[in-house]
Design an enzyme around this catalytic site. Structure first.
Site, short mmCIF file in Angstrom:
data_model
loop_
_atom_site.label_atom_id
_atom_site.label_comp_id
_atom_site.label_asym_id
_atom_site.label_seq_id
_atom_site.Cartn_x
_atom_site.Cartn_y
_atom_site.Cartn_z
N LYS A 81 0.99 -1.35 0.00
CA LYS A 81 0.17 -0.05 0.15
C LYS A 81 0.95 1.28 0.04
CE LYS A 81 -4.05 2.12 2.39
NZ LYS A 81 -4.68 1.94 3.61
N SER A 164 -9.80 2.10 2.66
CA SER A 164 -8.92 2.69 1.83
C SER A 164 -7.97 1.95 0.85
CB SER A 164 -8.18 3.77 2.51
OG SER A 164 -7.29 3.28 3.47
N SER A 188 -10.58 0.04 6.66
CA SER A 188 -9.92 0.21 5.43
C SER A 188 -9.29 -0.99 4.87
CB SER A 188 -8.69 1.50 5.60
OG SER A 188 -9.46 2.69 5.44
#
Lengths: 500, 484
Positions: A81, A164, A188
């Site tokens: 990420k 997210s 997320s």
């Protein structure tokens, strides 16, 4: 042998150790698949050359070890990420304001992964500063969910992958990363896992170091893995977790062998089902899935206990005060002075204003404003302090409940994936995505989402297992049993390949 | 003694409270491992944490915690075994994180009290409200470039103790005495070097005025004053400014002001529209700071003798006067120097030499004790030469001056210059006989009852012997020979 992008960490580990496949082969297969998946927009930065070099180094280490011990993730290609700082590799947090930022340091979590032998394929797209539940707030544009609605005449708009960590979930679901790191501040990891048919775990707060992870809300942020199976998840968390003296909130606790917790046996465990998680207007298919999960655990010999978490309804409002409050302060450092974007002005204040106005997207600006407001003189007590009190009550709710039960079963999200643009004009409806996940962040507890079924439209739906602090082992044990019972094998068609 | 100021509408009382920022003596910063040495090249002592890089996290420096506890104990203050670090949010180019980590509602040290000594010999107790730990900011340098500001982050993250007094001071003199006392205590403790020129100690000065007996007036805060003299000037200026405004029927704005050492005046630092709302909240990157009573006791056990206790001991055990004791304990360096000189010697004699001739020479050379060209052992050596009769006290004063200039030992100077006292009876008698023979009139005067003439005779002998004759012997022999 199955296609190399279709296998998971556990299987790859076996093949690698038997010498039937090399890390270079595995890695190349994923890099190629990644290049073919660019229309999904799951990656901000692809690093195929670095991946190949790391894979070659891994193969060399394995040869050197000559059948001896290698790292837990030796040769496994991962996506990272873009919230994790990676040495000399662009790190953006999905934001324009970090333009060109190449950190001269490596986050503790990724450093541990590389030390465990893993290979980096690239950096995944995400909601800007992890603020979002659909991956639509990214400066780099929305990520497209690999899954599409099924059925004739239906809505065939592309869907969001959740957020997210939408890019990470998509990379794993789309079979171009074997697994991925992610972070979870209010859901997320678990909500995108639910939306993409992957396994996503947010461990206990303090389990993984936050050092080198771009901060959103420090008291809630926690790193975790998104994988294709519960076993893979346990293996990867084992490599990510551990005490870090550089993070004062990291827990000085030994990391158990999470994989060993997958005994397949939940007999005698007490599983709580909280009545407050039954929402008005919740889709029938979500309710049905939940009942299905309860049935599977009963069949496996667990005892189902009705429980109450009375302060649940205050969790979301409290979260949307605490998280923005911390974010408003954490994001103050993006001021155009030392790194990233700078938009000049006639004086320092104007430079700040220009830089932050241009560098932050609408959702980030909204949360910075909310956070600044709730911390302001005269409002602090009414908002921030009140929210902290709610947070303590929620934590106490869980403490009380864990006197009676070993774990809790809930849905992961209140719906299946929705279409891009469907909710982006309505922040409140967007924020409701976190309703089942956010309590675990407020209380610092571990939670995992596993794919448990398909919606009427053929989209994956997840179930969430919550466990007491630092009891990821029980969480994994139950998740493993659910996974086996659900036998979720559905996969999205690789429509993006033909499109490219 | 009255500190009241006469005004057109009656007498005014000035009320002063101080926030002293003292840099903690520590190898590394409050929340990072970067070094803290003064004078290093710009931006050479900056860690990723100090520069506010993304994803960086603070980790508390245990030494800084110990130093704060130590300081709290030295200020006779309550130690809080549970305290909380908060973020104070504001934007500035030399504040990389966009917030300063400080302690707001729950500081590490609570209320205390110190006694300050005033010039008229009286003393006063001044309350300490709290002491908390906080990070320093970096430094903005505006004068290196016509349009740009340079930022040096070496100070960014350095550990400071902010020591907040109660509004207990009533004059610039008291404020000065308070800062001196706080500085002395911290130096005794080894927790702050107190060096105001290097910025390791500075003060924010809160000043208000009122008619005696009234409620406290609105205060102005004068930021970052870096010398005691400037602080006192600022207080004087601020007192008249406020009285003038009030007597003209105006009112005082609660505001932050800057002291201009060029003009001796203060001016507003920022307009009201720019006033900060610091949005304090507990720093979520740090756990509350907790330690045990045993930790505090361990530190307490290593505390040195502090000035107040030392002063009492000098008076009670060494027989020094209150004034002498006060001067000698006023700074740790002085006390250490004195104690070395006094070891094995008459304490009063040592005290006289240290704060008499020695201090006079230091003062003339504008030196601190620590920079003295002669050591305590050397001064002790000089005193020994007087005690054993090698030189007279008068000669010793000259020897001390030479020592101060050359750094040589007293014995070397006495030897080289041939200053040894003449205690040979025959030699002195010879000189006396000569003088008596040449001054029959003076002899007659003495014998006639004018005792004072004896001094004249002593002077003659000392002159003739270039001051080397043992004065006691000269006196004794003269009296014998002048007897009728």
């Amino acid at each position: 042998m199955a296609e190399l992008t279709e296998i998971g960490i556990a299987e790859a580990r076996d093949l690698l150790s038997k010498g039937e496949v090399s890390s270079v082969e595995l890695t190349t297969a994923h890099s190629v698949a990644m290049a073919e998946a660019q229309s999904l927009n799951a990656m901000i930065t692809e690093t195929p050359a670095q991946a190949k070099a790391m894979a070659a180094a891994s193969d060399a280490r394995r040869a050197q070890a000559d059948g001896g011990e290698v790292g837990a993730l030796e040769g496994i290609p991962l996506a990272i990420k873009d919230l994790f700082c990676t040495n000399d590799v662009l790190t953006t947090a999905g934001s324009h304001i970090l333009d060109g930022f190449k950190p001269p340091y490596e986050s503790t979590v990724t450093d541990k992964l590389w030390k465990a032998g893993a290979v980096m394929l690239g950096k995944t797209n995400m909601d800007e500063f992890a603020m979002g539940s659909s991956n639509e707030t990214s400066y780099y544009g929305p990520v497209h969910n690999p899954w599409r609605r099924q059925g004739d005449g239906g809505d065939n708009r592309n869907l969001v992958p959740g957020g997210s960590s939408g890019g990470s979930a998509t990379a794993v679901a789309g079979r171009f990363a074997m697994a991925a790191t992610a972070t979870d501040t209010g859901g997320s990891i678990r909500q995108p896992a639910s939306f993409t048919g992957t396994v996503g775990c947010k461990p206990t707060y303090g389990r993984c170091s936050r050092w080198g992870v771009v901060a959103f809300a420090s008291s809630l942020d926690q790193a975790g893995p998104i994988t294709r199976s519960v076993r893979d998840n346990a293996i990867m968390l084992g490599a990510m977790a551990g005490y870090d003296p550089k993070d004062s909130t990291s827990a000085n606790k030994a990391v158990p062998d999470f994989e060993a917790a997958l005994t397949g046996d939940v007999r005698g465990l007490k599983i709580g089902v909280p009545k407050e998680f039954v929402l008005d207007g919740m889709p029938v298919e979500i309710e049905a899935l939940w009942q299905q999960g309860i049935g599977w655990l009963k069949d496996a010999g667990a005892e189902i206990v009705d429980i109450s978490l009375p302060h649940t309804k205050y969790a979301l409002p409290a979260y949307y005060i605490i998280a923005p409050a911390e974010a408003s302060s954490n994001l103050a450092r993006y001021d155009g002075v030392r790194f990233g974007l700078r938009v000049d002005g006639s004086d320092l204040t104007e430079m700040y204003e220009n830089t932050r106005a241009a560098g932050f997207g609408a959702e980030v600006r909204r949360r910075v404003l909310i956070g600044t407001y709730v911390l302001s003189a005269g409002y602090y007590d009414a908002y921030y302090l009140k929210a902290q009190k709610v947070r303590r009550l929620i934590t106490q709710d869980f403490r009380d409940v864990y006197e009676q039960v070993d774990a809790i079963l809930t849905p992961s999200a209140p719906s299946a994936a929705f279409a891009i643009g469907e909710k982006s004009d309505d922040p409140i409806s967007m924020y409701l995505n976190d309703v089942f996940t956010v309590t675990a962040n407020l209380a610092g507890l571990p939670g995992i989402s596993i794919p448990a079924g398909l919606s009427d439209e053929g989209l994956p739906l997840g179930l969430q297992v919550l466990a007491p602090a630092f009891d990821e082992e029980t969480m994994y044990r139950i998740a493993g049993v659910l996974e086996e019972a659900a036998a979720f094998t559905a996969q999205p068609e690789k429509w993006w390949r033909s499109a490219s | 003694m009255s500190n009241l100021v006469e005004g057109a509408t009656g007498r005014w009382e000035v009320v002063i409270g101080l926030e002293v920022h003292a840099q903690v003596i520590s190898q590394s910063k409050l929340f990072s491992g970067a070094a803290t040495a003064f004078g290093a090249a710009a931006n050479s002592q900056v860690s990723l944490v100090d520069a506010g890089m993304p994803g960086m996290l603070p980790v508390i420096n245990e030494v800084a915690v110990e130093q704060a506890v130590r300081s709290g104990l030295g200020l006779n203050a309550k130690i809080n075994t549970y305290s909380v670090f908060d973020r104070k949010n504001y934007f500035y180019a030399d504040l990389p994180q966009g917030y300063q980590i400080s302690q707001y509602l729950q500081p590490i040290v609570g209320e205390g009290v110190i006694t300050v000594d005033l010039e008229d010999g009286s003393s006063r107790d001044i309350g300490v409200e709290r002491l908390h730990l906080e990070q320093d900011a970096g430094k903005s340098i505006h004068d290196r470039h016509p349009t740009k500001t340079h930022v040096d982050l070496n100070r960014s993250g350095v550990a400071l103790m902010e020591i907040v007094s109660k509004p207990d001071m009533r004059s610039a003199e008291e404020a000065g005495a308070y800062v001196r006392k706080v500085r002395a205590i911290l130096r005794y403790l080894g927790t702050c070097d107190g060096n105001m020129e290097e910025g390791s100690m500075r003060a924010d000065v809160n000043v208000s005025v009122r008619h005696p007996g009234d409620e406290l007036g609105t205060r102005a805060e004068i930021k970052n004053v870096n010398s005691i003299r400037f602080m006192q000037q600022a207080i004087h200026y601020e007192t008249s400014r406020q009285i003038d405004i009030l007597e003209d029927g105006g009112s005082i704005d609660q505001e932050t002001r800057l002291f201009d050492s060029q003009t001796g005046t203060t001016r507003p630092m920022r307009s009201k529209e720019e006033a900060h709302d610091y949005r304090y909240f507990p720093d979520p990157d740090l756990l509350p700071l907790e330690f045990s009573d045993e930790f505090v006791d361990g530190i307490r056990a290593t505390l040195p003798e502090l000035p107040d206790a030392k002063k009492k001991r000098y008076m009670a055990e060494l027989g020094l006067s209150e004034h002498d004791a006060q001067v000698l304990v006023s700074e740790r360096d002085i006390a250490v120097f004195f104690e070395e000189v006094a070891t094995g010697r008459e304490a009063k004699v040592a005290a006289n030499w240290v704060q008499g001739d020695f201090f006079a020479l230091l003062g003339k050379a504008e030196l601190e004790v620590a920079d003295s060209p002669i050591s305590a052992a050397q001064l002790g050596g000089l005193i020994d030469l007087i005690t054993d009769g090698t030189i007279s006290g008068k000669i010793a004063k000259d020897v001390l001056e030479t020592m101060f200039e050359s750094g040589q030992d007293a014995s070397v100077i006495v030897e080289e210059k041939g200053l040894k006292q003449v205690s040979d009876t025959g030699a002195i008698e010879g000189e006396i006989d000569k003088v008596i023979a040449a001054n029959a009139d003076k002899v007659a005067e003495f014998r006639g009852g004018k005792d004072k003439v004896l001094g004249w005779f002593v002077g003659q002998i000392m002159q003739a012997t270039k001051g080397k004759a043992n004065p006691q012997m000269v006196n004794q022999l003269l009296r014998e020979k002048l007897k009728p």
